[in-house]
Design an enzyme around this catalytic site. Structure first.
Site, mmCIF file in Angstrom:
data_model
loop_
_atom_site.group_PDB
_atom_site.id
_atom_site.type_symbol
_atom_site.label_atom_id
_atom_site.label_comp_id
_atom_site.label_asym_id
_atom_site.label_seq_id
_atom_site.Cartn_x
_atom_site.Cartn_y
_atom_site.Cartn_z
ATOM 1 N N TYR A 157 34.316 18.532 20.693
ATOM 2 C CA TYR A 157 34.038 16.986 20.655
ATOM 3 C C TYR A 157 35.188 16.465 21.650
ATOM 4 O O TYR A 157 34.606 15.632 22.349
ATOM 5 C CB TYR A 157 34.719 16.803 19.139
ATOM 6 C CG TYR A 157 34.640 15.259 19.003
ATOM 7 C CD1 TYR A 157 33.148 14.565 18.602
ATOM 8 C CD2 TYR A 157 35.590 14.274 19.022
ATOM 9 C CE1 TYR A 157 33.278 13.344 18.634
ATOM 10 C CE2 TYR A 157 35.374 13.099 18.890
ATOM 11 C CZ TYR A 157 34.471 12.512 18.512
ATOM 12 O OH TYR A 157 34.011 11.094 18.274
ATOM 13 N N LYS A 161 33.769 14.289 25.194
ATOM 14 C CA LYS A 161 34.287 12.883 25.154
ATOM 15 C C LYS A 161 35.013 12.630 26.499
ATOM 16 O O LYS A 161 34.911 11.668 27.040
ATOM 17 C CB LYS A 161 34.990 12.322 24.106
ATOM 18 C CG LYS A 161 34.111 12.366 22.715
ATOM 19 C CD LYS A 161 33.103 11.508 22.690
ATOM 20 C CE LYS A 161 32.344 11.327 21.364
ATOM 21 N NZ LYS A 161 31.189 10.271 21.591
HETATM 22 P P1 NAD Z 1 28.250 8.316 12.361
HETATM 23 O O1 NAD Z 1 28.121 9.832 12.042
HETATM 24 O O2 NAD Z 1 28.007 7.360 11.168
HETATM 25 O O3 NAD Z 1 26.990 8.098 13.490
HETATM 26 C C1 NAD Z 1 26.707 8.965 14.641
HETATM 27 C C2 NAD Z 1 25.153 8.445 14.859
HETATM 28 O O4 NAD Z 1 24.752 9.649 15.689
HETATM 29 C C3 NAD Z 1 24.234 8.726 13.627
HETATM 30 O O5 NAD Z 1 23.266 7.605 13.617
HETATM 31 C C4 NAD Z 1 23.398 10.003 13.777
HETATM 32 O O6 NAD Z 1 22.084 9.919 13.317
HETATM 33 C C5 NAD Z 1 23.363 10.041 15.427
HETATM 34 N N1 NAD Z 1 23.117 11.180 15.774
HETATM 35 C C6 NAD Z 1 23.697 12.625 15.724
HETATM 36 N N2 NAD Z 1 22.926 13.238 16.327
HETATM 37 C C7 NAD Z 1 21.897 12.773 16.901
HETATM 38 C C8 NAD Z 1 20.712 13.462 17.600
HETATM 39 N N3 NAD Z 1 20.603 14.716 18.066
HETATM 40 N N4 NAD Z 1 19.892 12.554 18.110
HETATM 41 C C9 NAD Z 1 20.100 11.180 17.886
HETATM 42 N N5 NAD Z 1 21.016 10.580 16.998
HETATM 43 C C10 NAD Z 1 21.802 11.674 16.495
HETATM 44 O O7 NAD Z 1 29.476 8.097 13.151
HETATM 45 P P2 NAD Z 1 30.218 6.792 13.950
HETATM 46 O O8 NAD Z 1 31.521 6.938 13.977
HETATM 47 O O9 NAD Z 1 29.284 5.627 13.947
HETATM 48 O O10 NAD Z 1 29.845 7.470 15.479
HETATM 49 C C11 NAD Z 1 29.524 6.748 16.735
HETATM 50 C C12 NAD Z 1 29.975 7.069 17.807
HETATM 51 O O11 NAD Z 1 31.289 6.973 17.764
HETATM 52 C C13 NAD Z 1 30.089 8.721 18.132
HETATM 53 O O12 NAD Z 1 29.857 9.053 19.625
HETATM 54 C C14 NAD Z 1 31.451 9.223 17.825
HETATM 55 O O13 NAD Z 1 31.726 10.225 18.310
HETATM 56 C C15 NAD Z 1 32.033 7.959 18.025
HETATM 57 N N6 NAD Z 1 33.484 7.724 17.593
HETATM 58 C C16 NAD Z 1 33.808 7.754 16.100
HETATM 59 C C17 NAD Z 1 34.935 7.675 15.619
HETATM 60 C C18 NAD Z 1 35.292 7.454 14.238
HETATM 61 O O14 NAD Z 1 36.386 7.723 13.795
HETATM 62 N N7 NAD Z 1 34.170 7.408 13.326
HETATM 63 C C19 NAD Z 1 36.226 7.486 16.538
HETATM 64 C C20 NAD Z 1 35.779 7.787 17.984
HETATM 65 C C21 NAD Z 1 34.654 7.701 18.423
#
Ligand code: NAD
Length: 250
Positions: A157, A161
């Site tokens: 991961y 990133k």
């Molecule tokens: P989340 O799991 O709710 O959202 C992730 C989204 O990606 C979901 O809608 C999922 O369906 C989609 N997804 C996954 N695999 C896929 C695929 N093969 N094709 C199309 N869509 C796909 O989590 P989130 O926190 O909303 O994450 C959104 C972004 O933010 C991600 O890139 C994550 O790495 C990043 N992020 C999250 C956090 C956190 O703490 N939640 C922190 C830093 C970065």
């Protein structure tokens, strides 16, 4: 920030940060397409909840290069143009090096890089082609604080990133002459499904206590950073990586 007449595609837009971003753009007048992979019902509910008209959901697996190309072409056909792409979709899997089998190890690396990095790279390529023809655009990548500090049980991961950050900085240079600006947001913990396992119970309390603001980010706060980087006037921030972490070093 006014996005009237602008068209936006958000990958992984049916929940979490993607859904909050879709809502924020729609509230500022944009027409929004959200991409989803399997959660059809959530995607439908998100679209129905958005203010304004002309929004739609489109299914595509970001891990498939053909599906990504079809998705971008379909969005451009429907909207007539694509002004803003938000590379938000991402996956996160634990794979402690001392505990998983070699097969499991390889699978996690393959899936994580395919979706978090190559999926975003392919969407960027296809969107940039249209944006060049249209005279410009914005691409915003959703990275993570994990890119800078790593985590013991999730090397794929953090690596995906960190590579996304480098990709954004490289392509900001390559695409600036075409009036295409690229920004990256790097949040820490955000209250979504992805971070649920950490944010519940004792561990969640400890994370919040160690944060100067005594809390983690809400998805709307990350959306605000995304809108800022996509807005008129932030062009000179192209290539920037925006830290959205409440001064926490977790
Ligand atoms: P989340 O799991 O709710 O959202 C992730 C989204 O990606 C979901 O809608 C999922 O369906 C989609 N997804 C996954 N695999 C896929 C695929 N093969 N094709 C199309 N869509 C796909 O989590 P989130 O926190 O909303 O994450 C959104 C972004 O933010 C991600 O890139 C994550 O790495 C990043 N992020 C999250 C956090 C956190 O703490 N939640 C922190 C830093 C970065």
């Amino acid at each position: 920030m006014d996005f009237t007449e602008k068209t936006v595609l958000i990958t992984g837009g049916s929940r979490g940060i993607g859904r909050a971003t879709a809502r924020a753009f729609a509230e500022k007048g944009a027409r929004v397409a959200i991409n989803f992979h399997s959660d059809n019902e959530a995607a439908k509910a998100t679209i129905e909840s958005l203010p304004g008209e002309g929004h739609f959901a489109i299914r595509a697996d970001l891990g498939s290069s053909g599906a990504v190309e079809q998705m971008i072409n379909a969005v451009v056909r429907e909207f007539g143009r694509l002004d803003i792409l938000v590379n938000n979709a991402g996956i996160f899997k634990l794979h402690p090096i001392t505990e998983v089998s070699y097969d499991q190890w390889q699978q996690v690396w393959k899936d994580t890089l395919a979706i978090n990095l190559t999926g975003a790279a392919n969407a960027t390529y296809c969107a940039a082609r249209h944006m060049i023809e249209a005279g410009g655009g914005r691409i915003i990548n959703v990275s993570s604080r994990g890119a800078f500090r790593g985590e013991p049980d999730q090397p794929a991961y953090g690596a995906s990133k960190a590579a996304m950050n480098a990709m954004g900085q490289s392509l900001a240079q390559a695409l600036a002459p075409y009036n295409i600006f690229i920004g990256t947001v790097a949040p820490g913990f955000v209250e979504t499904d992805m971070a649920k396992a950490w944010l519940e119970g004792e561990e969640g309390d400890s994370i919040r206590r160690q944060s100067p603001l005594q809390r983690v980010a809400q998805p709307e706060e990350v959306a605000l950073g995304i809108l800022f980087l996509a807005s008129e006037g932030s062009e000179f921030m192209t290539g920037a990586i925006l830290d959205i972490n409440g001064a926490s070093y977790l």
